[in-house]
Scaffold this motif. Structure first.
Motif, PDB file in Angstrom:
ATOM      1  N   LYS A 257       6.362  33.897  80.573  1.00  0.00           N
ATOM      2  CA  LYS A 257       6.436  34.986  79.600  1.00  0.00           C
ATOM      3  C   LYS A 257       5.752  34.589  78.287  1.00  0.00           C
ATOM      4  CE  LYS A 257      10.654  37.208  81.315  1.00  0.00           C
ATOM      5  NZ  LYS A 257      12.071  37.592  80.996  1.00  0.00           N
TER       6      LYS A 257
ATOM      7  N   ASP B 193       2.007  34.663  78.863  1.00  0.00           N
ATOM      8  CA  ASP B 193       1.518  36.045  78.884  1.00  0.00           C
ATOM      9  C   ASP B 193       1.410  36.605  77.467  1.00  0.00           C
ATOM     10  OD1 ASP B 193       1.402  35.949  81.630  1.00  0.00           O
ATOM     11  OD2 ASP B 193       3.335  36.965  81.933  1.00  0.00           O
ATOM     12  N   ARG B 194       2.384  36.290  76.618  1.00  0.00           N
ATOM     13  CA  ARG B 194       2.334  36.744  75.227  1.00  0.00           C
ATOM     14  C   ARG B 194       1.132  36.144  74.507  1.00  0.00           C
ATOM     15  NH1 ARG B 194       7.893  36.006  72.045  1.00  0.00           N
ATOM     16  NH2 ARG B 194       6.573  36.973  70.443  1.00  0.00           N
TER      17      ARG B 194
ATOM     18  N   LYS C 193      -1.647  35.013  75.800  1.00  0.00           N
ATOM     19  CA  LYS C 193      -2.893  35.573  76.333  1.00  0.00           C
ATOM     20  C   LYS C 193      -3.170  36.959  75.782  1.00  0.00           C
ATOM     21  CE  LYS C 193      -3.368  33.110  80.726  1.00  0.00           C
ATOM     22  NZ  LYS C 193      -3.406  33.253  82.202  1.00  0.00           N
ATOM     23  N   SER C 194      -2.097  37.685  75.456  1.00  0.00           N
ATOM     24  CA  SER C 194      -2.273  39.041  74.916  1.00  0.00           C
ATOM     25  C   SER C 194      -2.491  39.036  73.405  1.00  0.00           C
ATOM     26  CB  SER C 194      -1.053  39.900  75.255  1.00  0.00           C
ATOM     27  OG  SER C 194       0.094  39.467  74.540  1.00  0.00           O
ATOM     28  N   GLY C 195      -2.485  37.830  72.805  1.00  0.00           N
ATOM     29  CA  GLY C 195      -2.698  37.718  71.363  1.00  0.00           C
ATOM     30  C   GLY C 195      -1.436  37.736  70.547  1.00  0.00           C
ATOM     31  N   ASP C 196      -0.278  37.682  71.190  1.00  0.00           N
ATOM     32  CA  ASP C 196       1.015  37.712  70.504  1.00  0.00           C
ATOM     33  C   ASP C 196       1.515  36.281  70.322  1.00  0.00           C
ATOM     34  OD1 ASP C 196       3.493  38.283  69.467  1.00  0.00           O
ATOM     35  OD2 ASP C 196       4.330  39.069  71.340  1.00  0.00           O
TER      36      ASP C 196
ATOM     37  N   SER D 131      -6.717  33.285  67.698  1.00  0.00           N
ATOM     38  CA  SER D 131      -7.597  34.388  68.097  1.00  0.00           C
ATOM     39  C   SER D 131      -9.062  33.972  68.067  1.00  0.00           C
ATOM     40  CB  SER D 131      -7.372  35.590  67.173  1.00  0.00           C
ATOM     41  OG  SER D 131      -8.265  36.635  67.473  1.00  0.00           O
TER      42      SER D 131
ATOM     43  N   SER E 129     -11.409  33.548  71.498  1.00  0.00           N
ATOM     44  CA  SER E 129     -12.650  34.334  71.599  1.00  0.00           C
ATOM     45  C   SER E 129     -13.857  33.444  71.830  1.00  0.00           C
ATOM     46  CB  SER E 129     -12.851  35.166  70.330  1.00  0.00           C
ATOM     47  OG  SER E 129     -11.808  36.105  70.169  1.00  0.00           O
TER      48      SER E 129
END
Length: 465
Positions: free
Chosen positions: A34, A37-38, A40-43, A56, A60
């Motif tokens: 979890k 996943d956070r 990877k989503s930028g959270d 970030s 990138s």
């Protein structure tokens, strides 16, 4: 250089992101899918100024990746940082199960020479335990062991961790003296070269000295805080002002001003845990840690000081009393609630029947979870409310209690604060307000070690302001 960071918590994220920032290829591993996943989503799951932007930017640029794939993590990095948690046991000893599990995983999948770096805060002798744990796995695999173990403790202040990593005061590297360790020494020197551009900050030593350096540094800082809290109590008794005393001794270059601020106790993930661990290590070796035991005792007493003063002012039964609490995290610029003095204060107030309206600039979500767990099963747990506006917290309150010294609390419309309070009483656990202004606005002001109302009422023979 190809780097793997095992553990994507506070230390691991900062380490991985900052090493990627200077051009390394970094693989961050965590077994919590979890969390991965956070990320990877930028959270970013922790609050640390500047960290989300660095993460970030380097994701990138394909210099930073996150995964729960252990084999891929071991294959990736020539240097493997272990940055997992070392939670304290009930006896104060550090739990090394996660460190040793990470080390064994490296040995389980490594097919080339690896430099294994302990970044976690670990007891003295952990480097040897890691080496033994890895050797046992290599023996099971029937292959020769090709690795070096390095101790590289972190010295990051929460709220300034990115700055601390990018511009370190010192870089401590503990390493062995075997032939293969010479390769590790050269690699670590090359890794940290970008952080030594102005002058050399790297100190090489043996692993045990490096491990003790980490504990000793935190214990020294905790000692300075507890010392000043002790001087604050004495200042009240004799009618002195500890803020004047602080400036007087801090101006001595042999002492300096850092960590000389009295208050309502230290908290966080490092000082309480590391002092306790150092006491435990000393006891195991029949060395009596007299000073450190006193540091712990003073800090425990200090965390109860604000609630004691509220009781002294309003009485032991706080039913129908309402208190505003400003600041919940253990220090500014973080949402970390570990060992936060606010937790002890709020629990004490609620158990006496009070209602609490709490505000913090960034720690509200974490505080609600943490304090909710503290109060689980407590019949008074419904008497706390978390408000999004600090002025809403004080409207109609019997007193304002300041626990964390966030900058936004320093520059307030204090006339409005006085008008919103039911009674103009401030308990300032961090001494952020000036006594003259408090007098001018006719606040009943209770600081720590100040020439305040408590000193005047409790110590009538003391010198008055």
């Amino acid at each position: 250089m190809k780097i793997t960071v095992i553990g994507s918590g506070y230390v691991g994220l900062v380490t991985g992101a900052c090493l990627a920032e200077v051009g390394n290829d970094v693989f961050c591993l965590d077994l919590d899918q979890k969390k991965i996943d956070r990320l990877k989503s930028g959270d970013v799951p922790i609050y640390e100024p500047g960290l989300p932007e660095i993460i970030s930017r380097n994701v990138s640029a394909s210099r930073l990746q996150f995964s729960s794939d252990v084999r891929a993590a071991v294959d990736h990095g020539d240097i493997q940082f272990i940055a997992v948690g070392t939670p304290p046991g009930e006896d104060g000893s550090a739990d090394l199960q996660y460190v040793l599990a990470a080390a064994k995983n490296i040995a389980r999948y490594a097919n080339t020479y690896k430099i294994v770096v302990n970044k976690s805060t670990v007891p003295i002798g952990t480097a040897e335990r890691v080496r033994v744990a890895m050797d046992s796995v290599f023996v099971e695999r029937g292959v020769s062991s090709g690795f070096s173990v390095v101790s590289n403790p972190e010295f990051l202040k929460e709220g300034a961790a990115v700055e601390d990593f990018m511009r370190p005061d010192r870089i401590i590297i503990g390493i062995g003296n075997e032939q293969k360790d010479a390769v590790a020494r050269e690699a670590m020197a090359r890794l940290y070269k970008p952080f030594n551009r102005n002058h050399e900050r790297t100190l090489f030593m043996d692993t045990r000295s490096a491990e003790l350096t980490k504990y000793a540094a935190n214990a020294m800082l905790a000692t300075r805080i507890s010392f000043m809290n002790e001087m604050a109590e004495l200042a009240e008794k004799v009618g002195a002002d500890v803020e004047d005393v602080r400036q007087g001794i801090g101006s001595d270059p042999r002492i300096g001003y850092h960590f000389l601020y009295p208050g309502c106790g230290y908290g966080g993930s490092c000082f309480p845990k590391d002092v306790k661990a150092l006491v435990r290590i000393s006891e195991e070796l029949n060395s009596d840690a007299v000073i450190l035991k006193s540091v712990e005792l003073r800090n425990a007493r200090q965390k109860g000081l604000l609630s004691e003063r509220v009781v002294a002012r309003f009485g032991p039964d706080l039913t129908n009393k309402r208190f505003a609490v400003w600041g919940l995290s253990f220090k500014p610029n973080t949402d970390d609630m570990r060992e936060a003095p606010s937790r002890y204060l709020i629990t004490s107030l609620l158990e006496r029947g009070a209602k609490v309206f709490a505000y913090d600039p960034v720690a509200m979500k974490e505080a609600e979870i943490t304090i909710g767990n503290d109060l689980k099963g407590n019949i008074f747990s419904e008497n706390i409310q978390y408000v999004s506006d600090k002025m809403d917290a004080i409207a109609g309150a019997d007193a304002l209690i300041i626990v964390t010294e966030w900058k936004e609390f320093r520059s307030q419309d204090l006339s409005r604060v006085r008008d919103l309070l039911k009674t103009p009483v401030i308990f300032d656990g961090r001494n952020i307000y000036d006594l003259e202004i408090m007098d001018l606005l006719e606040f009943e002001y209770h600081g720590i070690g100040r020439q305040n109302n408590i000193a005047k009422s409790c110590y009538p023979n003391a010198r008055q302001r």
